[in-house]
Design an enzyme around this catalytic site. Structure first.
Site, PDB file in Angstrom:
ATOM      1  N   PRO A   9      20.125 -24.864 -48.460  1.00 52.73           N
ATOM      2  CA  PRO A   9      19.482 -25.738 -49.197  1.00 52.73           C
ATOM      3  C   PRO A   9      18.837 -25.234 -50.317  1.00 52.73           C
ATOM      4  CG  PRO A   9      18.330 -25.543 -47.063  1.00 52.73           C
ATOM      5  CD  PRO A   9      19.604 -24.787 -46.908  1.00 52.73           C
ATOM      6  N   ASN A  10      18.901 -25.778 -51.569  1.00 50.52           N
ATOM      7  CA  ASN A  10      18.313 -25.451 -52.792  1.00 50.52           C
ATOM      8  C   ASN A  10      18.872 -24.534 -53.674  1.00 50.52           C
ATOM      9  OD1 ASN A  10      16.283 -27.708 -52.668  1.00 50.52           O
ATOM     10  ND2 ASN A  10      15.385 -26.385 -50.910  1.00 50.52           N
ATOM     11  N   ARG A  17      15.092 -23.444 -60.484  1.00 50.64           N
ATOM     12  CA  ARG A  17      14.265 -23.472 -59.200  1.00 50.64           C
ATOM     13  C   ARG A  17      13.506 -21.962 -59.255  1.00 50.64           C
ATOM     14  NH1 ARG A  17      16.345 -21.976 -53.037  1.00 50.64           N
ATOM     15  NH2 ARG A  17      14.064 -22.138 -52.216  1.00 50.64           N
ATOM     16  N   TYR A  22      13.513 -16.497 -58.057  1.00 49.50           N
ATOM     17  CA  TYR A  22      15.065 -16.554 -57.818  1.00 49.50           C
ATOM     18  C   TYR A  22      15.823 -16.005 -59.171  1.00 49.50           C
ATOM     19  CZ  TYR A  22      13.546 -18.590 -53.510  1.00 49.50           C
ATOM     20  OH  TYR A  22      12.834 -19.079 -52.545  1.00 49.50           O
ATOM     21  N   ASN A  73      23.472 -17.043 -46.905  1.00 47.93           N
ATOM     22  CA  ASN A  73      22.085 -17.150 -47.271  1.00 47.93           C
ATOM     23  C   ASN A  73      21.817 -18.701 -46.833  1.00 47.93           C
ATOM     24  OD1 ASN A  73      19.654 -17.598 -48.423  1.00 47.93           O
ATOM     25  ND2 ASN A  73      20.251 -16.920 -50.553  1.00 47.93           N
ATOM     26  N   ALA A  76      16.092 -21.860 -46.777  1.00 47.41           N
ATOM     27  CA  ALA A  76      14.893 -22.362 -45.733  1.00 47.41           C
ATOM     28  C   ALA A  76      15.530 -22.227 -44.209  1.00 47.41           C
ATOM     29  CB  ALA A  76      14.240 -23.472 -46.053  1.00 47.41           C
ATOM     30  N   HIS A  79      14.641 -19.680 -41.461  1.00 50.38           N
ATOM     31  CA  HIS A  79      13.386 -19.418 -40.686  1.00 50.38           C
ATOM     32  C   HIS A  79      13.118 -20.348 -39.692  1.00 50.38           C
ATOM     33  CE1 HIS A  79      12.957 -16.959 -44.222  1.00 50.38           C
ATOM     34  NE2 HIS A  79      12.922 -18.111 -45.131  1.00 50.38           N
ATOM     35  N   ASP A  86      23.155 -20.011 -33.572  1.00 53.85           N
ATOM     36  CA  ASP A  86      24.161 -20.120 -32.332  1.00 53.85           C
ATOM     37  C   ASP A  86      25.549 -20.454 -32.889  1.00 53.85           C
ATOM     38  OD1 ASP A  86      21.852 -20.106 -30.315  1.00 53.85           O
ATOM     39  OD2 ASP A  86      22.211 -22.141 -30.102  1.00 53.85           O
ATOM     40  N   GLU A  97      23.694 -11.200 -43.745  1.00 59.16           N
ATOM     41  CA  GLU A  97      22.617 -12.022 -44.519  1.00 59.16           C
ATOM     42  C   GLU A  97      22.334 -11.521 -45.872  1.00 59.16           C
ATOM     43  OE1 GLU A  97      19.006 -11.570 -42.401  1.00 59.16           O
ATOM     44  OE2 GLU A  97      18.371 -13.355 -42.929  1.00 59.16           O
ATOM     45  N   HIS A  99      19.185 -12.658 -48.810  1.00 60.50           N
ATOM     46  CA  HIS A  99      18.469 -13.353 -49.490  1.00 60.50           C
ATOM     47  C   HIS A  99      18.010 -12.887 -50.896  1.00 60.50           C
ATOM     48  CE1 HIS A  99      17.604 -15.504 -46.061  1.00 60.50           C
ATOM     49  NE2 HIS A  99      17.502 -14.392 -45.324  1.00 60.50           N
ATOM     50  N   ARG A 106       6.880 -12.181 -48.818  1.00 56.42           N
ATOM     51  CA  ARG A 106       6.415 -13.603 -48.930  1.00 56.42           C
ATOM     52  C   ARG A 106       5.429 -13.927 -48.049  1.00 56.42           C
ATOM     53  NH1 ARG A 106      11.308 -16.856 -51.527  1.00 56.42           N
ATOM     54  NH2 ARG A 106       9.374 -18.195 -52.049  1.00 56.42           N
ATOM     55  N   ARG A 110       8.071 -16.972 -43.589  1.00 55.24           N
ATOM     56  CA  ARG A 110       9.378 -16.665 -44.123  1.00 55.24           C
ATOM     57  C   ARG A 110       9.826 -15.173 -43.338  1.00 55.24           C
ATOM     58  NH1 ARG A 110      10.821 -19.806 -48.411  1.00 55.24           N
ATOM     59  NH2 ARG A 110       8.731 -20.495 -49.727  1.00 55.24           N
TER      60      ARG A 110
HETATM   61  C1  DQA Z   1      15.807 -17.433 -49.668  1.00 57.06           C
HETATM   62  C2  DQA Z   1      14.669 -17.324 -49.241  1.00 57.06           C
HETATM   63  C3  DQA Z   1      14.219 -18.273 -48.212  1.00 57.06           C
HETATM   64  O1  DQA Z   1      12.901 -18.186 -47.704  1.00 57.06           O
HETATM   65  C4  DQA Z   1      13.950 -19.722 -48.875  1.00 57.06           C
HETATM   66  O2  DQA Z   1      13.874 -20.918 -48.417  1.00 57.06           O
HETATM   67  C5  DQA Z   1      15.385 -19.978 -49.883  1.00 57.06           C
HETATM   68  C6  DQA Z   1      15.908 -18.906 -50.708  1.00 57.06           C
HETATM   69  C7  DQA Z   1      16.429 -16.193 -50.743  1.00 57.06           C
HETATM   70  O3  DQA Z   1      17.482 -16.356 -51.185  1.00 57.06           O
HETATM   71  O4  DQA Z   1      15.343 -15.752 -51.232  1.00 57.06           O
HETATM   72  O5  DQA Z   1      16.050 -21.135 -49.957  1.00 57.06           O
HETATM   73  O6  DQA Z   1      16.928 -17.536 -48.630  1.00 57.06           O
END
Ligand code: DQA
Length: 145
Positions: A9-10, A17, A22, A73, A76, A79, A86, A97, A99, A106, A110
Site C-alpha cells: 500500500p501507498n 508521498r 521516500y 516491499n 505498512a 508490520h 504465511d 525484503e 524498505h 523510525r 515499524r
Molecule cells: C516502507 C516502510 C513502511 O513502514 C511504510 O509503511 C511503507 C514503506 C518503506 O519502503 O520504507 O509504506 O515499507
C-alpha cells in the site's frame, strides 16, 4: 530466472508521498529502473502493486510454479500482516525484503517485520537502490542453489 517484484500500500504514491522519507522519484520511475536492472542482470521481472492485503496474498500464491524469486516491499503490511508471512512461507519461493526508508530508525510500530521473517535477505534504508540490491541477491542465491 523470473522475479516477481511486489509492492504494498501507498507505494504507488512514490514521489508524492512524504518525499523527505521516500524520495522524489515516482512509482513509474521505479518500474523503469527495475526493468533496466533486470535487463542488465539477465532477469525477467514482473511488478505488481496493491493497496489490499488479500491481493498481495493472492499474488504470492500465484507466484508458485511461475517465479523463481520474490522481491517484496509490503509497505505498512510489513508490520501487521501474518497472512503475507504465511503466504511467503507456504510457497517457499526465495524472497528478499526491501524498505526504501530506514525503518529501524523510525517509530516503534515499524520495528516488527512479519514478512521479513520469511525472507533470506533484507535491504533497508537504501532508497530505490534497495530493489536493485535485492535483485542481485536473488540472482546470486538462485545461481548458487
Ligand atoms: C516502507 C516502510 C513502511 O513502514 C511504510 O509503511 C511503507 C514503506 C518503506 O519502503 O520504507 O509504506 O515499507
Amino acid at each position: 530466472m523470473k522475479l516477481l517484484v511486489l509492492n504494498g500500500p501507498n507505494l504507488n504514491l512514490l514521489g508524492l508521498r512524504e518525499p523527505a522519507i521516500y524520495g522524489k522519484q515516482d512509482y513509474a520511475a521505479l518500474l523503469r529502473m527495475i526493468a533496466d536492472w533486470g535487463a542488465e542482470l539477465g532477469l525477467e521481472t514482473d511488478c505488481y502493486q496493491s493497496n489490499h492485503e488479500g491481493d498481495l496474498v493472492d499474488a504470492i500464491q500465484g507466484a508458485y510454479g511461475v517465479y523463481d524469486g520474490i522481491v517484496i516491499n509490503p509497505g505498512a503490511y510489513t508490520h501487521t500482516s501474518i497472512a503475507i508471512l504465511d503466504a511467503l512461507k507456504a510457497v517457499a519461493i526465495p524472497a528478499v525484503e526491501v524498505h526504501i526508508s530506514d525503518v529501524t530508525r523510525r517509530e516503534p510500530f515499524r520495528q516488527v517485520s512479519y514478512a521479513g521473517m520469511a525472507c533470506f535477505a533484507h535491504f533497508i534504508g537504501l532508497g530505490l537502490e534497495g530493489y536493485h540490491q535485492a535483485m542481485i541477491a536473488l540472482k546470486e542465491k538462485l545461481e548458487k542453489d
